[in-house]
Design a protein around this motif. Structure first.
Motif, PDB file in Angstrom:
ATOM      1  N   LEU A  77      -3.359  -6.963  -7.587  1.00  0.00           N
ATOM      2  CA  LEU A  77      -2.571  -8.197  -7.579  1.00  0.00           C
ATOM      3  C   LEU A  77      -3.069  -9.085  -8.700  1.00  0.00           C
ATOM      4  N   ILE A  78      -2.223  -9.302  -9.710  1.00  0.00           N
ATOM      5  CA  ILE A  78      -2.559 -10.202 -10.814  1.00  0.00           C
ATOM      6  C   ILE A  78      -1.929 -11.552 -10.498  1.00  0.00           C
ATOM      7  N   LYS A  79      -2.777 -12.582 -10.462  1.00  0.00           N
ATOM      8  CA  LYS A  79      -2.329 -13.884  -9.971  1.00  0.00           C
ATOM      9  C   LYS A  79      -1.837 -14.819 -11.070  1.00  0.00           C
ATOM     10  N   ASN A  80      -2.098 -14.471 -12.341  1.00  0.00           N
ATOM     11  CA  ASN A  80      -1.727 -15.409 -13.416  1.00  0.00           C
ATOM     12  C   ASN A  80      -1.174 -14.680 -14.635  1.00  0.00           C
ATOM     13  N   TYR A 127       3.255 -10.547 -21.852  1.00  0.00           N
ATOM     14  CA  TYR A 127       3.484 -10.127 -20.473  1.00  0.00           C
ATOM     15  C   TYR A 127       3.768  -8.625 -20.412  1.00  0.00           C
ATOM     16  N   GLY A 128       4.676  -8.176 -21.263  1.00  0.00           N
ATOM     17  CA  GLY A 128       5.027  -6.759 -21.273  1.00  0.00           C
ATOM     18  C   GLY A 128       3.863  -5.881 -21.694  1.00  0.00           C
ATOM     19  N   ARG A 129       3.093  -6.336 -22.686  1.00  0.00           N
ATOM     20  CA  ARG A 129       1.960  -5.560 -23.173  1.00  0.00           C
ATOM     21  C   ARG A 129       0.883  -5.425 -22.091  1.00  0.00           C
ATOM     22  N   LEU A 130       0.575  -6.548 -21.434  1.00  0.00           N
ATOM     23  CA  LEU A 130      -0.448  -6.511 -20.388  1.00  0.00           C
ATOM     24  C   LEU A 130       0.008  -5.666 -19.206  1.00  0.00           C
ATOM     25  N   LYS A 131       1.279  -5.725 -18.875  1.00  0.00           N
ATOM     26  CA  LYS A 131       1.787  -4.924 -17.763  1.00  0.00           C
ATOM     27  C   LYS A 131       1.610  -3.435 -18.047  1.00  0.00           C
ATOM     28  N   ASP A 132       1.872  -3.038 -19.294  1.00  0.00           N
ATOM     29  CA  ASP A 132       1.684  -1.638 -19.671  1.00  0.00           C
ATOM     30  C   ASP A 132       0.208  -1.246 -19.594  1.00  0.00           C
ATOM     31  N   ARG A 141       2.810 -13.864 -10.488  1.00  0.00           N
ATOM     32  CA  ARG A 141       2.132 -12.850  -9.692  1.00  0.00           C
ATOM     33  C   ARG A 141       2.805 -11.496  -9.908  1.00  0.00           C
ATOM     34  N   THR A 142       1.987 -10.477 -10.101  1.00  0.00           N
ATOM     35  CA  THR A 142       2.493  -9.117 -10.296  1.00  0.00           C
ATOM     36  C   THR A 142       1.657  -8.149  -9.479  1.00  0.00           C
ATOM     37  N   ILE A 143       2.341  -7.267  -8.753  1.00  0.00           N
ATOM     38  CA  ILE A 143       1.687  -6.202  -7.999  1.00  0.00           C
ATOM     39  C   ILE A 143       1.833  -4.903  -8.779  1.00  0.00           C
ATOM     40  N   ILE A 144       0.716  -4.199  -8.977  1.00  0.00           N
ATOM     41  CA  ILE A 144       0.752  -2.890  -9.620  1.00  0.00           C
ATOM     42  C   ILE A 144       0.067  -1.909  -8.679  1.00  0.00           C
ATOM     43  N   ARG A 145       0.786  -0.838  -8.311  1.00  0.00           N
ATOM     44  CA  ARG A 145       0.256   0.138  -7.377  1.00  0.00           C
ATOM     45  C   ARG A 145       0.265   1.526  -8.007  1.00  0.00           C
ATOM     46  N   SER A 146      -0.824   2.240  -7.825  1.00  0.00           N
ATOM     47  CA  SER A 146      -0.895   3.638  -8.252  1.00  0.00           C
ATOM     48  C   SER A 146      -1.772   4.382  -7.253  1.00  0.00           C
ATOM     49  N   GLY A 147      -1.167   5.269  -6.471  1.00  0.00           N
ATOM     50  CA  GLY A 147      -1.920   6.002  -5.460  1.00  0.00           C
ATOM     51  C   GLY A 147      -2.616   5.053  -4.507  1.00  0.00           C
ATOM     52  N   PRO A 148      -3.920   5.212  -4.295  1.00  0.00           N
ATOM     53  CA  PRO A 148      -4.637   4.361  -3.350  1.00  0.00           C
ATOM     54  C   PRO A 148      -5.052   3.003  -3.909  1.00  0.00           C
ATOM     55  N   ARG A 186       0.824  -1.216   0.000  1.00  0.00           N
ATOM     56  CA  ARG A 186       0.000   0.000   0.000  1.00  0.00           C
ATOM     57  C   ARG A 186       0.854   1.260   0.000  1.00  0.00           C
ATOM     58  N   THR A 187       1.997   1.219   0.695  1.00  0.00           N
ATOM     59  CA  THR A 187       2.861   2.396   0.803  1.00  0.00           C
ATOM     60  C   THR A 187       4.221   2.175   0.134  1.00  0.00           C
ATOM     61  N   ALA A 188       4.330   1.145  -0.680  1.00  0.00           N
ATOM     62  CA  ALA A 188       5.611   0.851  -1.334  1.00  0.00           C
ATOM     63  C   ALA A 188       5.942   1.922  -2.369  1.00  0.00           C
ATOM     64  N   GLU A 189       7.230   2.162  -2.592  1.00  0.00           N
ATOM     65  CA  GLU A 189       7.651   3.164  -3.572  1.00  0.00           C
ATOM     66  C   GLU A 189       7.508   2.644  -4.993  1.00  0.00           C
ATOM     67  N   GLN A 190       7.804   1.369  -5.206  1.00  0.00           N
ATOM     68  CA  GLN A 190       7.760   0.830  -6.559  1.00  0.00           C
ATOM     69  C   GLN A 190       6.322   0.679  -7.051  1.00  0.00           C
ATOM     70  N   ARG A 191       6.104   1.016  -8.306  1.00  0.00           N
ATOM     71  CA  ARG A 191       4.761   0.937  -8.900  1.00  0.00           C
ATOM     72  C   ARG A 191       4.444  -0.475  -9.355  1.00  0.00           C
ATOM     73  N   ILE A 192       5.451  -1.182  -9.875  1.00  0.00           N
ATOM     74  CA  ILE A 192       5.228  -2.528 -10.404  1.00  0.00           C
ATOM     75  C   ILE A 192       6.247  -3.472  -9.788  1.00  0.00           C
ATOM     76  N   THR A 193       5.767  -4.566  -9.235  1.00  0.00           N
ATOM     77  CA  THR A 193       6.630  -5.574  -8.644  1.00  0.00           C
ATOM     78  C   THR A 193       6.311  -6.915  -9.280  1.00  0.00           C
ATOM     79  N   ASN A 194       7.293  -7.527  -9.924  1.00  0.00           N
ATOM     80  CA  ASN A 194       7.110  -8.814 -10.602  1.00  0.00           C
ATOM     81  C   ASN A 194       7.551  -9.950  -9.697  1.00  0.00           C
ATOM     82  N   MET A 195       6.679 -10.940  -9.565  1.00  0.00           N
ATOM     83  CA  MET A 195       6.990 -12.132  -8.767  1.00  0.00           C
ATOM     84  C   MET A 195       6.575 -13.363  -9.563  1.00  0.00           C
ATOM     85  N   GLY A 196       7.140 -13.531 -10.738  1.00  0.00           N
ATOM     86  CA  GLY A 196       6.754 -14.650 -11.589  1.00  0.00           C
ATOM     87  C   GLY A 196       5.355 -14.427 -12.145  1.00  0.00           C
TER      88      GLY A 196
END
Length: 297
Positions: free
Chosen positions: A235-238, A247-252, A224-231, A212-222
């Protein structure tokens, strides 16, 4: 111009009578005593709004709403659930079924009229906006024939300003993500946090809380990917980790989706805060008035 048409769906005649009486001066009304009757009536007429009881014999209000949303001819009709219950679980199930709003029994006449007027006007505004933007959208879609995913983002942009609650916003985010073939959970930093797509005690919820308060906007974990913007935390699970291009297109796309959702979430939070401030101010005025009355009596 004819008065807007409101369909009332409730198995209790006395409930239908109350609603129709409250609405009769400003609206045309029709009545259905069960979900099956309502679905049949919708094949012949399109009301401007539906007041829908949840607990009915046969088809429940949830089933009726899902059926309405699945039908292209009726999916745009605003639906307000009318229920004697007001739990978070019931509201969540209602929004997942496609409801636009809730009314709690016993019905408050002013609240009923305000919500009916608001949702009918919002539906009309949405139709007008869609009509005005159709030509521009046609041109844009011709330029994006190779990317249906981007088309979903544009649709989200068109509709996001009509969203009024954090739960509705979470549902819309998950809808877009599901159209990408993605299994998603969403957290919006309200008080308390709005969570959809996982239980509050799950590992996914704890993971999103951490970011919730992390500095990074996008975190890749295989996958699983976390994308944060403001509030907004998604969490994308697949994620298609083994397909680098997709992968790159969907992340954008998801980063853009999160930014758009973040702007709307901030507006919703600001509107909610203003509402709370107004209520607090009114309470202070009432308390002061009561104190003055006591002093003069």
């Amino acid at each position: 111009m004819p008065a807007p048409h409101v369909m009332i769906v409730d198995d209790a005649p006395e409930n239908r009578l109350v609603l129709s009486t409250l609405l009769e001066s400003d609206y045309q009304t029709s009545e259905a005593e069960c979900g099956e009757d309502a679905i049949n009536m919708l094949s012949d007429a399109r009301p401007d709004l539906i007041l829908l009881d949840i607990s009915m014999p046969g088809m429940s209000g949830y089933d009726v709403c899902v059926n309405i949303r699945k039908n292209p001819e009726t999916r745009g009709i605003p639906v307000i659930f009318v229920s004697a219950k007001d739990s978070t679980e019931e509201r969540l199930e209602g929004f997942e079924a496609g409801a636009d709003d809730f009314l709690t029994k016993p019905i408050d006449g002013n609240s009923l009229l305000e919500k009916v007027k608001f949702h009918i006007q919002r539906s009309l505004d949405k139709k007008e906006a869609q009509k005005q933007s159709q030509d521009a959208m046609n041109v844009a879609m011709e330029a994006m024939t190779s990317s249906s995913e981007l088309g979903q983002i544009i649709q989200f942009v068109k509709e996001v300003q009509t969203i009024r609650t954090a739960m509705q916003l979470s549902t819309s985010i998950m809808t877009v993500a599901s159209q990408f073939g993605l299994n998603t959970a969403v957290l919006i930093d309200t008080a308390p946090a709005t969570l959809l797509g996982c239980s509050k005690d799950s590992m996914e919820a704890r993971l999103m809380e951490k970011f919730r308060t992390a500095e990074q906007r996008i975190t890749n974990m295989g996958v699983r990917t976390i994308i944060r913007s403001g509030p907004v935390v998604m969490l994308i699970k697949n994620m298609p980790y083994d397909d680098e291009s997709r992968y790159g297109r969907l992340k954008d796309h998801l980063a853009v989706l999160a930014d758009i959702a973040s702007d709307r979430a901030k507006s919703i939070l600001a509107e909610s805060m203003m509402h709370e401030q107004r209520l607090s101010f009114l309470k202070e005025i009432i308390a002061l008035a009561e104190l003055n009355i006591e002093k003069t009596s």
